[in-house]
Motif scaffolding. Structure first.
Motif, PDB file in Angstrom:
ATOM      1  N   GLY A  26       0.653  -1.599  -0.329  1.00 20.95           N
ATOM      2  CA  GLY A  26      -0.113   0.152   0.123  1.00 20.95           C
ATOM      3  C   GLY A  26       0.893   1.240   0.070  1.00 20.95           C
ATOM      4  N   PHE A  27       2.104   1.255   0.693  1.00 25.21           N
ATOM      5  CA  PHE A  27       2.345   2.455   1.169  1.00 25.21           C
ATOM      6  C   PHE A  27       4.026   2.221  -0.689  1.00 25.21           C
ATOM      7  N   SER A  28       3.622   1.220  -1.072  1.00 26.52           N
ATOM      8  CA  SER A  28       4.614   1.753  -2.505  1.00 26.52           C
ATOM      9  C   SER A  28       3.483   2.142  -3.037  1.00 26.52           C
ATOM     10  N   PHE A  29       2.866   1.453  -3.529  1.00 24.43           N
ATOM     11  CA  PHE A  29       1.272   1.918  -4.313  1.00 24.43           C
ATOM     12  C   PHE A  29       1.233   3.312  -4.038  1.00 24.43           C
ATOM     13  N   LEU A  30       0.891   4.416  -3.019  1.00 27.66           N
ATOM     14  CA  LEU A  30       0.749   5.476  -3.076  1.00 27.66           C
ATOM     15  C   LEU A  30       1.758   6.835  -3.055  1.00 27.66           C
ATOM     16  N   THR A  31       3.702   5.943  -2.838  1.00 31.30           N
ATOM     17  CA  THR A  31       3.952   6.448  -2.787  1.00 31.30           C
ATOM     18  C   THR A  31       4.875   6.546  -4.944  1.00 31.30           C
ATOM     19  N   ALA A  32       4.449   5.201  -5.217  1.00 32.68           N
ATOM     20  CA  ALA A  32       4.439   5.788  -7.169  1.00 32.68           C
ATOM     21  C   ALA A  32       4.121   6.872  -7.899  1.00 32.68           C
ATOM     22  N   THR A  33       1.774   6.664  -7.091  1.00 33.90           N
ATOM     23  CA  THR A  33       0.891   7.415  -7.800  1.00 33.90           C
ATOM     24  C   THR A  33       1.057   8.509  -7.111  1.00 33.90           C
ATOM     25  N   VAL A  34       2.149   9.610  -6.176  1.00 31.69           N
ATOM     26  CA  VAL A  34       2.103  11.184  -6.200  1.00 31.69           C
ATOM     27  C   VAL A  34       3.287  11.236  -6.942  1.00 31.69           C
ATOM     28  N   ILE A  35       4.651  10.483  -7.221  1.00 32.87           N
ATOM     29  CA  ILE A  35       5.803  10.909  -8.047  1.00 32.87           C
ATOM     30  C   ILE A  35       5.488  10.917  -9.751  1.00 32.87           C
ATOM     31  N   THR A  36       4.451   9.705 -10.013  1.00 34.01           N
ATOM     32  CA  THR A  36       4.168   9.419 -10.964  1.00 34.01           C
ATOM     33  C   THR A  36       2.926  10.931 -11.603  1.00 34.01           C
ATOM     34  N   GLU A  37       1.960  10.963 -10.685  1.00 32.12           N
ATOM     35  CA  GLU A  37       1.636  11.947 -11.310  1.00 32.12           C
ATOM     36  C   GLU A  37       1.597  13.611 -11.262  1.00 32.12           C
ATOM     37  N   VAL A  38       2.889  14.128  -9.845  1.00 34.01           N
ATOM     38  CA  VAL A  38       3.242  14.595  -9.728  1.00 34.01           C
ATOM     39  C   VAL A  38       4.387  15.083 -11.360  1.00 34.01           C
ATOM     40  N   THR A  39       5.236  14.260 -11.406  1.00 33.27           N
ATOM     41  CA  THR A  39       6.442  14.166 -12.362  1.00 33.27           C
ATOM     42  C   THR A  39       5.313  14.930 -13.815  1.00 33.27           C
ATOM     43  N   LYS A  40       3.814  13.444 -13.767  1.00 35.20           N
ATOM     44  CA  LYS A  40       3.009  13.511 -14.939  1.00 35.20           C
ATOM     45  C   LYS A  40       3.059  15.249 -15.244  1.00 35.20           C
ATOM     46  N   ASN A  41       2.610  16.232 -14.185  1.00 34.66           N
ATOM     47  CA  ASN A  41       2.185  17.428 -14.518  1.00 34.66           C
ATOM     48  C   ASN A  41       2.849  18.669 -14.171  1.00 34.66           C
ATOM     49  N   THR A  42       3.876  17.766 -14.168  1.00 34.05           N
ATOM     50  CA  THR A  42       4.374  19.082 -14.572  1.00 34.05           C
ATOM     51  C   THR A  42       5.778  18.910 -16.386  1.00 34.05           C
ATOM     52  N   VAL A  43       6.213  17.868 -16.119  1.00 32.01           N
ATOM     53  CA  VAL A  43       6.586  18.127 -17.363  1.00 32.01           C
ATOM     54  C   VAL A  43       5.789  17.632 -18.944  1.00 32.01           C
ATOM     55  N   ARG A  44       4.791  17.128 -18.238  1.00 30.18           N
ATOM     56  CA  ARG A  44       3.379  17.414 -19.408  1.00 30.18           C
ATOM     57  C   ARG A  44       4.151  17.034 -20.940  1.00 30.18           C
ATOM     58  N   ARG A  45       4.990  15.672 -21.172  1.00 35.71           N
ATOM     59  CA  ARG A  45       5.060  15.031 -22.588  1.00 35.71           C
ATOM     60  C   ARG A  45       3.493  14.703 -22.970  1.00 35.71           C
ATOM     61  N   PRO A  46       3.487  15.558 -24.456  1.00 38.93           N
ATOM     62  CA  PRO A  46       2.365  14.376 -25.076  1.00 38.93           C
ATOM     63  C   PRO A  46       2.419  12.835 -25.135  1.00 38.93           C
ATOM     64  N   ARG A  47       1.394  11.417 -25.494  1.00 39.65           N
ATOM     65  CA  ARG A  47       1.380  11.063 -26.133  1.00 39.65           C
ATOM     66  C   ARG A  47       2.089  10.669 -26.777  1.00 39.65           C
ATOM     67  N   PRO A  48       2.263   9.521 -27.364  1.00 35.02           N
ATOM     68  CA  PRO A  48       3.366   9.428 -29.232  1.00 35.02           C
ATOM     69  C   PRO A  48       2.060   9.630 -30.177  1.00 35.02           C
ATOM     70  N   TYR A  49       0.590   8.986 -30.096  1.00 32.01           N
ATOM     71  CA  TYR A  49       0.104   9.457 -31.464  1.00 32.01           C
ATOM     72  C   TYR A  49      -0.012  11.277 -31.527  1.00 32.01           C
ATOM     73  N   ASN A  50       0.104  11.912 -29.735  1.00 33.45           N
ATOM     74  CA  ASN A  50      -0.404  13.413 -29.587  1.00 33.45           C
ATOM     75  C   ASN A  50       0.372  13.981 -30.897  1.00 33.45           C
ATOM     76  N   GLY A  51       1.823  13.307 -30.773  1.00 34.96           N
ATOM     77  CA  GLY A  51       3.329  13.967 -31.235  1.00 34.96           C
ATOM     78  C   GLY A  51       3.626  13.416 -32.899  1.00 34.96           C
ATOM     79  N   TYR A  52       3.217  12.433 -32.943  1.00 38.71           N
ATOM     80  CA  TYR A  52       3.248  12.126 -34.639  1.00 38.71           C
ATOM     81  C   TYR A  52       1.747  11.144 -34.880  1.00 38.71           C
ATOM     82  N   PRO A  53       0.989  11.999 -34.805  1.00 39.72           N
ATOM     83  CA  PRO A  53      -0.498  11.259 -35.143  1.00 39.72           C
ATOM     84  C   PRO A  53      -0.271  10.842 -36.794  1.00 39.72           C
ATOM     85  N   ASP A  54       0.737  11.150 -37.606  1.00 37.97           N
ATOM     86  CA  ASP A  54       0.724  10.650 -38.951  1.00 37.97           C
ATOM     87  C   ASP A  54       1.391   9.581 -39.175  1.00 37.97           C
ATOM     88  N   ASP A  55       1.810   9.167 -38.035  1.00 36.92           N
ATOM     89  CA  ASP A  55       2.753   8.542 -37.989  1.00 36.92           C
ATOM     90  C   ASP A  55       2.638   6.771 -36.821  1.00 36.92           C
TER      91      ASP A  55
END
Length: 249
Positions: free
Chosen positions: A117-146
């Motif tokens: 449980g602690f592991s899951f919560l720790t990973a969740t926090v780190i992942t969500e904070v990093t996602k919303n900080t870096v804001r990298r688009p999904r592959p199909y958004n970055g290369y919609p034609d390919d």
């Protein structure tokens, strides 16, 4: 009347030393646990530095995804979607084990439930904070034609949340029960989920590799914290060292 000796009194200094030693050990364990969790901000800073290197690896990411999508089949599409959806096990495993442990008063099961449980919560926090900080688009958004996904999803791409969450639980399980019949299925499950995210075209390989890093680090931290909190070391008392009293006349 001859002199009498009282072993309890004689052993009181020893008991006090035992108590002092016990407290020192618990302080050291708490200190070590705090140091381990203090490494998480450093991990997050490291994750923020990775995107500056992603530009160099973008070509490799792109080529791998292009190669994967050329070998898709309907059967594999269905299998990879099912594997990806098995993420629901990540929160269900700690919740189920903690519930069973509390109902049966099984300390080992409670430890396993809190570790995952602690592991899951720790990973969740780190992942969500990093996602919303870096804001990298999904592959199909970055290369919609390919790059065409099997299915689309929401949110940002870096790092892979499915990968970090499954690896956090798998790592905590493996540390709690380091047996092959626990470690192998756990890691195969997490690895399968990680690969499914690539196959489905919703993550770059660098997203998945970073998710593995976050998950494993979170698994270790959650296991260490749970081990500290669940540690049950009784404090020595004078009663534990009582021996019969002999009085000499």
């Amino acid at each position: 009347m001859g002199s009498s000796s009282n072993p309890i009194s004689e052993n009181l200094p020893f008991a006090k030393n035992c108590v002092s030693l016990h407290r020192n050990l618990r302080f050291r364990k708490m200190k070590r646990s705090l140091l381990q969790y203090s490494a998480l901000p450093l991990l997050w800073l490291f994750l923020l530095m990775i995107p500056s290197r992603i530009v160099v690896a973008q070509g490799i990411d792109y080529n791998i995804l292009c190669e994967l999508q050329q070998h898709r089949t309907d059967a594999m599409d269905n299998l990879m979607e099912w594997t990806s959806n098995s993420l629901v096990l990540a929160p269900a495993i700690p919740a189920g084990m903690l519930g069973v442990g509390l109902l049966t008063d099984d300390k080992n099961m409670i430890h396993l439930g809190t570790a995952t449980g602690f592991s899951f919560l720790t990973a969740t926090v780190i992942t969500e904070v990093t996602k919303n900080t870096v804001r990298r688009p999904r592959p199909y958004n970055g290369y919609p034609d390919d790059l065409l996904p099997v299915k689309t999803t929401y949110g940002f791409s870096f790092p892979s949340g499915h990968t970090s969450l499954t690896f956090s639980v798998a790592t905590a399980l493996s540390l709690s029960y380091p047996k092959w019949y626990v470690v192998v299925p756990s890691m195969l499950w997490a690895s399968g989920v990680a690969f499914s995210r690539l196959y489905l075209g919703v993550h770059y390989p660098s997203d998945v590799l970073t998710g593995v890093l976050v998950g494993v680090a979170s698994g270790f931290c959650g296991y260490w914290l749970s081990s500290y909190l669940q540690k049950d070391s009784p404090v020595p008392t004078t009663k534990a060292i009582m021996i019969p009293i002999t009085i000499n006349f």
